[in-house]
Design a protein around this motif. Structure first.
Motif, PDB file in Angstrom:
ATOM      1  N   ARG A  31       0.815  -1.224   0.000  1.00 12.16           N
ATOM      2  CA  ARG A  31       0.000   0.000   0.000  1.00 12.16           C
ATOM      3  C   ARG A  31       0.843   1.266   0.000  1.00 12.16           C
ATOM      4  O   ARG A  31       1.768   1.414   0.787  1.00 12.16           O
ATOM      5  N   GLY A  32       0.514   2.169  -0.934  1.00  8.24           N
ATOM      6  CA  GLY A  32       1.159   3.469  -0.986  1.00  8.24           C
ATOM      7  C   GLY A  32       2.556   3.478  -1.583  1.00  8.24           C
ATOM      8  O   GLY A  32       3.256   4.482  -1.484  1.00  8.24           O
ATOM      9  N   ARG A  33       2.972   2.382  -2.186  1.00  5.77           N
ATOM     10  CA  ARG A  33       4.310   2.303  -2.771  1.00  5.77           C
ATOM     11  C   ARG A  33       4.224   2.222  -4.281  1.00  5.77           C
ATOM     12  O   ARG A  33       3.263   1.697  -4.824  1.00  5.77           O
ATOM     13  N   ALA A  34       5.242   2.718  -4.947  1.00  2.14           N
ATOM     14  CA  ALA A  34       5.295   2.707  -6.412  1.00  2.14           C
ATOM     15  C   ALA A  34       5.461   1.280  -6.920  1.00  2.14           C
ATOM     16  O   ALA A  34       6.110   0.459  -6.269  1.00  2.14           O
ATOM     17  N   PRO A  35       4.893   0.981  -8.087  1.00  2.00           N
ATOM     18  CA  PRO A  35       5.018  -0.371  -8.650  1.00  2.00           C
ATOM     19  C   PRO A  35       6.464  -0.842  -8.800  1.00  2.00           C
ATOM     20  O   PRO A  35       6.767  -2.001  -8.515  1.00  2.00           O
ATOM     21  N   ALA A  36       7.354   0.043  -9.213  1.00  2.00           N
ATOM     22  CA  ALA A  36       8.765  -0.345  -9.389  1.00  2.00           C
ATOM     23  C   ALA A  36       9.394  -0.766  -8.064  1.00  2.00           C
ATOM     24  O   ALA A  36      10.149  -1.737  -7.998  1.00  2.00           O
ATOM     25  N   GLU A  37       9.070  -0.068  -7.003  1.00  2.00           N
ATOM     26  CA  GLU A  37       9.607  -0.370  -5.685  1.00  2.00           C
ATOM     27  C   GLU A  37       9.072  -1.705  -5.167  1.00  2.00           C
ATOM     28  O   GLU A  37       9.826  -2.538  -4.652  1.00  2.00           O
ATOM     29  N   ALA A  90       6.459  -5.602 -18.439  1.00  2.00           N
ATOM     30  CA  ALA A  90       7.421  -4.783 -19.176  1.00  2.00           C
ATOM     31  C   ALA A  90       8.872  -5.142 -18.855  1.00  2.00           C
ATOM     32  O   ALA A  90       9.788  -4.648 -19.518  1.00  2.00           O
ATOM     33  N   GLN A  91       9.081  -5.987 -17.869  1.00  2.00           N
ATOM     34  CA  GLN A  91      10.441  -6.330 -17.453  1.00  2.00           C
ATOM     35  C   GLN A  91      11.062  -7.360 -18.382  1.00  2.00           C
ATOM     36  O   GLN A  91      10.391  -8.269 -18.852  1.00  2.00           O
ATOM     37  N   GLY A  92      12.353  -7.240 -18.604  1.00  2.00           N
ATOM     38  CA  GLY A  92      13.089  -8.180 -19.443  1.00  2.00           C
ATOM     39  C   GLY A  92      13.568  -9.383 -18.650  1.00  2.00           C
ATOM     40  O   GLY A  92      13.428  -9.454 -17.423  1.00  2.00           O
TER      41      GLY A  92
END
Length: 103
Positions: A31-37, A90-92
């Protein structure tokens, strides 16, 4: 989106021949965190779980990236976050690679 995500090794245990590894889990705050993180933390946890599960496995090098990818995808799908699912897609391949210690 759920607040916490638990990644369990049980999915790996059902798909591999690793019989002596014990189940492990990590809890990740979402919760409240960016998808990348969140994704980076999920991948890190998956790598640790796979390292433990594949220890001593003769085919560990071949299985490692698949293990990490499968655990990550399972955990990401459990979040039910379309942003995190899109980020994961989107990740390789390099995102899921890891070195496995050989004995």
């Amino acid at each position: 989106m759920i607040r916490l995500l638990v990644i369990a090794i049980s999915a790996l245990m059902a798909t591999t021949a690793a019989t002596s590894a014990s189940a492990g889990e990590f809890t990740i705050k979402v919760r409240g965190r960016a998808p990348a993180e969140v994704h980076a933390e999920i991948v890190s946890a998956a790598k640790q779980l796979c390292q433990e599960a594949l220890a001593g496995e003769p085919a560990a090098r071949d299985m490692a990236s698949y293990c990490v990818r499968d655990l990550t995808r399972d955990a990401v799908s459990r979040t039910k976050s379309s942003d995190l699912v899109a980020y994961d897609k989107a990740q390789g391949r390099g995102t899921y690679s890891m070195r496995v210690a050989t004995r």
